[in-house]
Design a protein around this motif. Structure first.
Motif, PDB file in Angstrom:
ATOM      1  N   THR A 479       0.844  -1.193   0.000  1.00 31.10           N
ATOM      2  CA  THR A 479       0.000   0.000   0.000  1.00 31.10           C
ATOM      3  C   THR A 479       0.882   1.248   0.000  1.00 31.10           C
ATOM      4  O   THR A 479       1.914   1.302   0.675  1.00 31.10           O
ATOM      5  CB  THR A 479      -0.918   0.030   1.232  1.00 31.10           C
ATOM      6  OG1 THR A 479      -0.123  -0.079   2.420  1.00 31.10           O
ATOM      7  CG2 THR A 479      -1.924  -1.107   1.177  1.00 31.10           C
ATOM      8  N   TRP A 480       0.435   2.268  -0.747  1.00 33.76           N
ATOM      9  CA  TRP A 480       1.145   3.532  -0.840  1.00 33.76           C
ATOM     10  C   TRP A 480       0.529   4.543   0.124  1.00 33.76           C
ATOM     11  O   TRP A 480      -0.690   4.612   0.271  1.00 33.76           O
ATOM     12  CB  TRP A 480       1.056   4.102  -2.258  1.00 33.76           C
ATOM     13  CG  TRP A 480       1.877   3.400  -3.289  1.00 33.76           C
ATOM     14  CD1 TRP A 480       1.470   2.386  -4.117  1.00 33.76           C
ATOM     15  CD2 TRP A 480       3.237   3.666  -3.622  1.00 33.76           C
ATOM     16  NE1 TRP A 480       2.493   1.996  -4.942  1.00 33.76           N
ATOM     17  CE2 TRP A 480       3.598   2.766  -4.668  1.00 33.76           C
ATOM     18  CE3 TRP A 480       4.197   4.561  -3.155  1.00 33.76           C
ATOM     19  CZ2 TRP A 480       4.859   2.750  -5.239  1.00 33.76           C
ATOM     20  CZ3 TRP A 480       5.467   4.546  -3.734  1.00 33.76           C
ATOM     21  CH2 TRP A 480       5.780   3.650  -4.757  1.00 33.76           C
ATOM     22  N   THR A 481       1.355   5.361   0.768  1.00 35.16           N
ATOM     23  CA  THR A 481       0.894   6.471   1.602  1.00 35.16           C
ATOM     24  C   THR A 481       1.674   7.730   1.220  1.00 35.16           C
ATOM     25  O   THR A 481       2.827   7.655   0.784  1.00 35.16           O
ATOM     26  CB  THR A 481       1.099   6.190   3.103  1.00 35.16           C
ATOM     27  OG1 THR A 481       2.486   5.882   3.341  1.00 35.16           O
ATOM     28  CG2 THR A 481       0.242   5.024   3.558  1.00 35.16           C
ATOM     29  N   ASP A 482       1.028   8.895   1.393  1.00 34.98           N
ATOM     30  CA  ASP A 482       1.630  10.168   1.001  1.00 34.98           C
ATOM     31  C   ASP A 482       2.704  10.621   1.982  1.00 34.98           C
ATOM     32  O   ASP A 482       2.642  10.336   3.177  1.00 34.98           O
ATOM     33  CB  ASP A 482       0.573  11.268   0.919  1.00 34.98           C
ATOM     34  CG  ASP A 482      -0.305  11.118  -0.310  1.00 34.98           C
ATOM     35  OD1 ASP A 482       0.161  10.503  -1.276  1.00 34.98           O
ATOM     36  OD2 ASP A 482      -1.447  11.614  -0.282  1.00 34.98           O
ATOM     37  N   ILE A 483       3.673  11.361   1.451  1.00 28.39           N
ATOM     38  CA  ILE A 483       4.674  12.073   2.253  1.00 28.39           C
ATOM     39  C   ILE A 483       4.506  13.550   1.935  1.00 28.39           C
ATOM     40  O   ILE A 483       4.768  13.987   0.816  1.00 28.39           O
ATOM     41  CB  ILE A 483       6.106  11.635   1.914  1.00 28.39           C
ATOM     42  CG1 ILE A 483       6.292  10.133   2.149  1.00 28.39           C
ATOM     43  CG2 ILE A 483       7.118  12.441   2.732  1.00 28.39           C
ATOM     44  CD1 ILE A 483       7.617   9.610   1.640  1.00 28.39           C
TER      45      ILE A 483
END
Length: 542
Positions: A479-483
């Motif tokens: 899963t991708w998460t924002d920075i």
């Protein structure tokens, strides 16, 4: 940078000349569209605006003498693309006017119009709207004079009339008690430094309205310009390393096109523990931009790119390159190697074991490639491998657990991609990974603490362009998460891991250290070379 002027004091020119303060070398940029002199220059958000001016022709005379053509023309130069664009013209044709910027807008005051009348008008340009509006006119008519902004006011000085200041809130002008014929002025600390005719120089204190004469200049000039660079890091770096590249077991090497574009590639190295930069060498390439590079065995390998040539008429021509060279960081020896199988730019580069893999790229006539070539440094030989699943260039590449990850980039039509694909060299096979949340190009990917980080670049997500500057993929959950980027205006181009931090290189002189655990971004000492599309390489020197 020098714009226009006259040749032999008679014929106007459209040349643009660049003088490098660090190397003391001269180069030429594409010419302006109009040949003219007495233009004024402004810079906003990396764009350079050339405003107004006059063209004098000695071939035609009227009863009063010289026939002059005064311009309202505004041309904008973009250093990154090396191109000129004609913008909305001023509301008034003028020469010998004054120009400055404030809060993202260009202010133009005074000057002389087509009818040789001295002006007191003020107009303001909004680059976001590409539109001019009239401002509050000055009390006095002026030409060949400076304007500067200081402490909420616009100051207008010189041309044998008293100075005046415009309160930017009340929009009212008031007189200053000085009458010197000042031609140029800059703000320095809490004072205004002004140059007059001949060799005089003054310091003006806006708070006390006091004027102090300074040391005379060494050169007598009838007209001059004072400039205060925003950053003199290429001449006076904040901190320069006194150690060699071998003084640490691991260092970071930076290279890539510099401004203005030339065939010279300046290689510098960075010691994160000292937060210091030093120039290692300057090498001549057959390309000016869009090349790719990787570190291997104390050498830098540079692949492909574009060579740009400019004719005497200002016409720009581009040609793609298949050249491969290596640069030895220790001996500084340059070697020409066997060229790639295709002439192309912006390829992706990854190293697995002893082999270097070149993926994708853009070639002649806009051809986008999915091809993959494997280079054997020992044999100096190339082999074509299984192609990628998607044709792309400007993509990011890195290697983890013996596999090569390729993400983003551009495909046909210059559309950004968000797809991720993974290459297994043992099977010579590509598989699709979990796509990013944002479409990205000209960015970096790297692995740290069980995550794949995608850092910066140009990207698009729905209607939110440049909403965030990073995201990370949990390699277990996929899963991708924002920075979120704390410094919104920085444009990250290249990044490498160092200890438990990520060193990030942006456009121009931007340099940052990112802490993935705290999501904190710390600005570090700027590098010495003004670059765009920079390349950072982690270089173990043991």
């Amino acid at each position: 940078m020098f714009f226009g002027g006259t040749k032999d004091s008679t014929v106007p020119v459209n040349e643009v000349v660049v003088f490098d303060l660090a190397t003391k070398t001269t180069s030429y940029l594409p010419s302006m569209g109009k040949s003219r002199k007495d233009v004024k220059i402004a810079e906003i958000d990396g764009y350079i605006y050339v405003i107004g001016g006059v063209a004098s022709e000695f071939s035609t005379f009227d009863k009063e003498g010289l026939d002059l053509q005064v311009y309202d023309v505004v041309e904008r130069y973009e250093p990154k693309s090396n191109r000129w664009t004609t913008m909305a013209p001023m509301l008034t044709k003028r020469r010998n006017h004054a120009v400055n910027t404030w809060e993202g807008k260009i202010y133009v005051a005074g000057g002389i119009n087509q009818d040789s009348q001295i002006l007191n008008s003020l107009e303001i340009y909004d680059p976001k709207l590409n539109k001019w509006t009239m401002g509050q006119p000055m009390q006095c008519r002026r030409f060949s004079f400076p304007i500067v902004f200081y402490d909420g006011a616009l100051f207008a000085f010189g041309y044998e009339v008293p100075g005046e200041r415009l309160d930017l809130i009340t929009q009212k002008w008031s007189n200053l008690s000085n009458t010197q014929d000042w031609r140029t002025a800059v703000v320095y600390d809490d004072k205004i430094i002004m140059g007059g005719v001949v060799d005089s120089t003054y310091e003006f204190n806006p708070k006390t309205n006091q004027l102090k004469q300074l040391n005379f200049k060494k050169i007598i000039r009838s007209s001059e310009s004072f400039l205060v660079p925003k950053a003199l890091v290429s001449i006076f770096p904040p901190k320069e390393s006194t150690k060699s590249i071998t003084d640490y077991p691991i260092t970071i090497v930076a290279l890539g096109p510099s401004l203005p574009l030339t065939n010279i590639c300046t290689i510098e190295f960075y010691h994160p523990l000292e937060d210091s930069w030093a120039i290692l060498s300057k090498i001549e390439l057959n390309v000016t931009k869009e090349y790719s590079a990787i570190y291997s065995d104390k050498k830098i390998f540079i692949f492909g790119g574009i060579n740009r040539t400019t004719s005497t008429t200002g016409k720009i021509a581009y040609s793609h390159c298949d050249e491969v060279i290596s640069f030895d960081l220790l001996t500084k020896e340059i070697s020409k190697l066997t060229p790639m199988g295709q002439k192309k730019e912006n390829v992706g580069v990854g190293k697995i074991g002893e082999y270097i893999y070149i993926s994708g790229g853009k070639g002649i006539n806009g051809t986008i490639y999915d091809t993959v070539e494997r280079y054997d440094p020992k044999e100096d030989a190339w082999t074509f491998m299984a192609p990628m699943l998607t044709k792309r260039y400007n993509h990011a590449v890195n290697v983890w657990e013996g596999k090569m990850y390729v993400a983003g980039g551009n495909d046909y039509g210059y559309y950004n991609l968000l797809s991720l694909e993974i290459y297994d060299p043992n099977l010579n096979q590509w598989t699709l990974g979990t796509s990013m949340k944002s479409k990205r190009t000209k960015f970096s990917i790297l692995f740290m603490d069980g995550s794949l980080f995608a850092m910066g670049g140009n990207y698009w997500r729905g209607d939110d362009y440049h909403k965030n500057h990073g995201e990370k993929l949990d390699l277990k959950t996929q899963t991708w998460t924002d920075i979120e980027n704390p410094i919104r205006d920085s444009l990250w181009r290249s990044a490498v891991p160092f200890d438990d931090k990520i060193i990030i290189y942006g456009d121009e002189h931007q340099n940052y250290e990112y802490n993935p655990e705290t999501n904190e971004l710390k600005e570090k000492n700027p590098n010495k070379v003004n670059r765009f599309s920079a390349i950072l390489l982690l270089a173990p020197m043991i």
